[in-house]
Design a protein around this motif. Structure first.
Motif, mmCIF file in Angstrom:
data_model
loop_
_atom_site.group_PDB
_atom_site.id
_atom_site.type_symbol
_atom_site.label_atom_id
_atom_site.label_comp_id
_atom_site.label_asym_id
_atom_site.label_seq_id
_atom_site.Cartn_x
_atom_site.Cartn_y
_atom_site.Cartn_z
ATOM 1 N N ASN A 70 0.776 -1.280 -0.008
ATOM 2 C CA ASN A 70 -0.170 -0.124 0.041
ATOM 3 C C ASN A 70 0.985 1.344 0.099
ATOM 4 O O ASN A 70 0.674 2.476 -0.778
ATOM 5 C CB ASN A 70 -0.918 0.012 1.166
ATOM 6 N N SER A 71 1.808 1.301 0.857
ATOM 7 C CA SER A 71 2.710 2.655 0.956
ATOM 8 C C SER A 71 3.579 2.617 -0.441
ATOM 9 O O SER A 71 3.760 3.698 -0.505
ATOM 10 C CB SER A 71 3.772 2.397 2.259
ATOM 11 N N GLY A 72 3.761 1.724 -1.008
ATOM 12 C CA GLY A 72 4.575 1.634 -2.306
ATOM 13 C C GLY A 72 3.616 1.354 -3.586
ATOM 14 O O GLY A 72 4.184 0.894 -4.613
ATOM 15 N N ALA A 73 2.501 1.490 -3.266
ATOM 16 C CA ALA A 73 1.342 1.080 -4.375
ATOM 17 C C ALA A 73 1.786 1.673 -5.820
ATOM 18 O O ALA A 73 2.307 2.690 -5.791
ATOM 19 C CB ALA A 73 0.155 1.598 -3.969
ATOM 20 N N THR A 74 1.851 0.736 -6.656
ATOM 21 C CA THR A 74 2.223 1.054 -8.172
ATOM 22 C C THR A 74 1.097 0.625 -9.125
ATOM 23 O O THR A 74 0.267 -0.333 -8.774
ATOM 24 C CB THR A 74 3.586 0.193 -8.692
ATOM 25 N N THR A 75 0.816 1.419 -10.041
ATOM 26 C CA THR A 75 0.018 1.089 -10.958
ATOM 27 C C THR A 75 0.513 0.858 -12.315
ATOM 28 O O THR A 75 1.440 1.557 -12.736
ATOM 29 C CB THR A 75 -1.120 2.417 -10.941
ATOM 30 N N ALA A 76 -0.227 0.115 -13.110
ATOM 31 C CA ALA A 76 0.267 0.077 -14.602
ATOM 32 C C ALA A 76 -1.072 0.191 -15.271
ATOM 33 O O ALA A 76 -2.062 -0.768 -15.094
ATOM 34 C CB ALA A 76 0.813 -1.457 -14.791
ATOM 35 N N THR A 87 -1.210 -5.164 -14.191
ATOM 36 C CA THR A 87 -0.835 -4.890 -13.105
ATOM 37 C C THR A 87 0.593 -4.814 -12.360
ATOM 38 O O THR A 87 1.291 -5.586 -13.083
ATOM 39 C CB THR A 87 -1.685 -5.801 -12.095
ATOM 40 N N ALA A 88 0.809 -4.240 -11.416
ATOM 41 C CA ALA A 88 1.893 -3.808 -11.025
ATOM 42 C C ALA A 88 2.201 -4.014 -9.489
ATOM 43 O O ALA A 88 1.339 -3.792 -8.699
ATOM 44 C CB ALA A 88 2.706 -2.635 -11.328
ATOM 45 N N SER A 283 0.960 0.253 -25.176
ATOM 46 C CA SER A 283 1.737 1.137 -24.357
ATOM 47 C C SER A 283 1.248 0.857 -22.978
ATOM 48 O O SER A 283 0.227 0.837 -22.452
ATOM 49 C CB SER A 283 1.684 2.598 -24.476
ATOM 50 N N ILE A 284 2.313 0.243 -22.090
ATOM 51 C CA ILE A 284 2.159 -0.052 -20.867
ATOM 52 C C ILE A 284 2.919 1.163 -19.943
ATOM 53 O O ILE A 284 4.090 1.389 -20.175
ATOM 54 C CB ILE A 284 2.522 -1.461 -20.201
ATOM 55 N N THR A 285 2.241 1.633 -19.248
ATOM 56 C CA THR A 285 2.794 2.825 -18.458
ATOM 57 C C THR A 285 2.814 2.450 -16.799
ATOM 58 O O THR A 285 1.868 2.187 -16.225
ATOM 59 C CB THR A 285 1.910 4.262 -18.526
ATOM 60 N N VAL A 286 3.993 2.333 -16.235
ATOM 61 C CA VAL A 286 4.053 2.032 -14.952
ATOM 62 C C VAL A 286 4.567 3.183 -14.041
ATOM 63 O O VAL A 286 5.306 3.976 -14.439
ATOM 64 C CB VAL A 286 5.078 0.854 -14.817
ATOM 65 N N GLY A 287 3.917 3.257 -13.007
ATOM 66 C CA GLY A 287 4.355 4.551 -12.240
ATOM 67 C C GLY A 287 3.573 4.179 -10.799
ATOM 68 O O GLY A 287 2.946 3.326 -10.487
ATOM 69 N N ALA A 288 3.943 5.132 -9.970
ATOM 70 C CA ALA A 288 3.380 5.270 -8.356
ATOM 71 C C ALA A 288 1.925 5.488 -8.590
ATOM 72 O O ALA A 288 1.509 6.213 -9.254
ATOM 73 C CB ALA A 288 4.132 6.374 -7.486
#
Length: 677
Positions: A70-76, A87-88, A283-288
């Motif tokens: 949760n604190s380092g939750a990442t979204t893709a 999912t990331a 395109s797959i975009t990964v980030g916080a």
């Protein structure tokens, strides 16, 4: 003067009423005092309940933030979710990736011929199911099959009770080994469709049908076979969908995967393939996951401020009225509040080498203009995420990092303590392995025959022992025979009950078979416990403790462990009863033996083993006397001391070389034609 000795007498008052009034007046004072104390106690209990509820709500938000996921939750996100979704995890680095799905993975599917009804008899025997990779000819026909060592094997027995289409379907589904069976009405009749539960080329099905005698079925269950030896168009299963791997292109790199759930391609990202579209780049975009993280932080701040509101109310002092709230001066509550504050405004212990060590550095601070409630500066927090997302997550959650990429921090427990620890790996977990002996016969210049003399052996796998029977026949390649050995080992019920399996490989250079357990650690082990007399000669499998040498087994045991013999002949076709003797003097037996390809030595057996005690055990004319007569005849030739005669467990005669060299061979080159021969 007379005294009034009884209350009420002379005062015109009722004695009982007066006593009751006095008692009640005195009791009322005590009850009023106790009632007041009870009301205060009840009020404090209620106040503590409010505190407990507020602290619980606050602790729940803290627990949520302390979870690294949760604190380092990442979204893709995907630019075309009709082709793939993503999912990331927290380990996924921020970035944009280009993915082209050229082919999705498919499951192998087979269908039977049509039957008039679901209860129609289909034959009895066994169906052996194996997973692996099937190759096909240029015209699409069945070519070859390679077993998947990591997949399970199953044997379905068809008897009178389940001898029908629906009986077979139910038996397959009940066994639950990775194949889904269903009956479909195709417009003319009923067909059985079998589909692998897992996708991918290496999860294709091979199905071998055998009759009640263990031979390959030529009818009945043969219609449910799918293998090279039972591949007759129109009389066995038909493939409706080939097992297929997914084919994808990621940033120019083309890769295959057996599943449509693709991991370990983009670090920390799982791709879920939905469909293929050659030429389209998704395109797959990964980030916080900014929304999720900030919502969790805001929930913590709101819960803390709510607790502070309850705390201030219950510990307040009204200077005008000179009165205090119920919990004013309560030391327990004050200690709790101070501990929480010190955590929120202090530095997190155990963090080093990062830019962030406290909440205030991430925009979480005490607002003096709002009754010292917590406030949240989202802009400052986002700046921190962009600078070092992993360090930000470490402020909220327990986090471990390693200096060596070969070691990974997985999780922590309640007993985990912050600090730096040295980890020294002295030995990795290994798998038990049996290295088969080198056998010249295993060069496969000619086919290797598996028959009654070498088709059985017993093997111990991870502490469990099972008897293994190989399918008799000719094997043209080492890979084919290795696949058969692996199939039968992994089909053993005793191993399946423990989810044990092994992989068998053929080593062309050493002309041997190696067996490796699927289990890791000290309990992982593989060794041969027993075998047919010629199993060692043919397969290089010798039981534990026996000498291991070329033609019989391994060459790796120390000499002090040697107690075996050299290569043996195949057993004779006739068994000799234990109490039966043979009068060789009336009918001589003759045969010739060649050792190591040298000229044959002719042996003539001419002693009376039918009525004489040749071995001195006071028993006249038994099988031991027969053996003594044969051995005496051998020792009278140049084979003396080089060849020993014996009877195997089936009471059949064999001859064995005594030399444990790496080159010995033994052969019967001729046999006489007398009745005793």
């Amino acid at each position: 003067m007379a005294a009034i000795e009884s209350l009420g007498i002379g005062s015109d008052l009722l004695t009982s009423d007066l006593v009751d009034n006095i008692i009640n007046a005195d009791k009322a004072v005590g009850e009023l005092r106790l009632g007041t104390r009870q009301s205060v106690i009840d009020a404090k209990i209620s106040a503590y309940g409010e505190i407990q509820s507020a602290l619980y709500d606050f602790s729940e938000t803290v627990v949520t933030l302390a979870d690294p996921d949760n604190s380092g939750a990442t979204t893709a996100s995907s630019s075309d979710e009709a082709i793939l979704t993503a999912t990331a995890t927290t380990s996924a680095p921020s970035g944009t990736y280009s993915v082209e799905v050229q082919r999705i993975a498919k499951a192998h599917s087979l269908v039977s011929e049509s039957y008039a009804s679901t209860t129609e008899a289909i034959g009895t025997g066994e169906l052996t199911f194996t997973f692996g990779t099937t190759t096909y000819t240029n015209t699409g026909g069945y070519d070859s099959f390679t077993t998947n060592p990591d997949a399970s094997t199953a044997v379905i027995k068809i008897e009178e009770g389940n001898n029908s289409l629906e009986g077979l379907r139910d038996a397959i589904n009940y066994a639950d080994f990775g194949i889904n069976a269903s009956i479909v009405f195709d417009g003319e009749g009923y067909v059985l469709q079998m589909t692998s539960a897992d996708t991918g080329e290496d999860m294709s099905m091979e199905i071998v049908a055998t009759d009640e005698n263990g031979a390959l079925a030529s009818s009945g269950l043969k219609h449910f076979a799918y293998n090279k030896n039972q591949d007759t168009e129109g009389s066995n299963l038909t493939q409706t969908q080939e097992g297929q791997d997914a084919l994808i292109n990621v940033n120019g790199l083309q890769v295959t995967r057996s599943s449509n759930e693709v991991t370990e391609l983009i670090d920390g990202v799982t791709l879920n393939l939905q469909s293929a579209n050659v030429g389209e780049e998704v395109s797959i975009t990964v980030g916080a996951d900014i929304t999720a993280i900030t919502e969790n932080i805001q929930s913590m701040i709101d819960a803390y401020n709510s607790f502070q509101g309850v705390y201030q109310e219950l510990t307040a002092f009204d200077e005008t009225e000179s009165t205090g709230s119920l919990l004013l001066g309560d030391s327990t509550l004050r200690t709790i509040n101070n501990q929480i504050k010190s955590i929120l405004i202090g530095t997190v212990e155990g963090i080093s080498g990062t830019s962030f060590r406290s909440f205030s550095e991430l925009g979480i601070y005490t607002d003096q203009n709002d009754s010292f409630n917590l406030a949240f500066d989202a802009t400052l927090f986002l700046d921190g995420l962009n600078e070092d997302r992993e360090a930000v997550a470490g402020v909220f959650a327990t986090q471990g990092t390693t200096s060596d990429s070969n070691i990974q921090f997985i999780n922590n427990s309640i007993n985990s303590q912050a600090g730096t620890y040295d980890v020294v790996i002295s030995q990795l977990a290994t798998q038990g392995e049996y290295e088969g002996g080198s056998v010249d016969l295993l060069d496969f210049l000619t086919s290797v025959e598996i028959n009654d003399s070498n088709d059985n052996f017993s093997i111990n796998l991870n502490g469990q022992t099972a008897d293994i029977s190989l399918t008799q026949g000719s094997y043209d390649t080492g890979d084919a025979l290795a696949a058969e050995i692996q199939l039968q080992i992994n089909s053993a019920e005793n191993f399946r009950n423990y989810a044990y399996s092994a992989s068998v490989t053929y080593d062309e250079n050493s002309k041997s078979f190696d067996i490796t357990s699927n289990k890791y650690g000290s309990e992982s082990q593989v060794y041969i416990t027993s075998g047919d007399n010629n199993t060692a000669n043919t397969l290089g499998f010798s039981k534990l403790g026996e000498g291991e040498f070329k033609g019989v087994g391994l060459t790796t045991l120390n000499s002090e462990h040697f107690n075996g013999y050299g290569p043996s002949t195949l057993p004779t076709s006739r068994a000799v009863d234990e109490e039966t003797g043979i009068n060789f003097s009336a009918s001589n037996a003759t045969f010739a033996i060649s050792l190591n390809g040298a000229a044959s030595e002719t042996v003539t057996v001419n002693l009376n083993a039918g009525g004489s005690d040749l071995n001195g055990d006071s028993i006249y004319g038994d099988r031991d006397d027969v053996l003594q007569a044969i051995q005496t005849a051998i020792d009278a030739t140049g084979l003396n001391g080089s060849v020993i005669a014996s009877f195997d467990e089936s009471e059949k005669l064999i001859f064995t070389s005594t030399a444990a060299s790496g080159t010995d061979s033994i052969e019967i080159t001729s046999v006489g034609s007398n009745t005793s021969d």
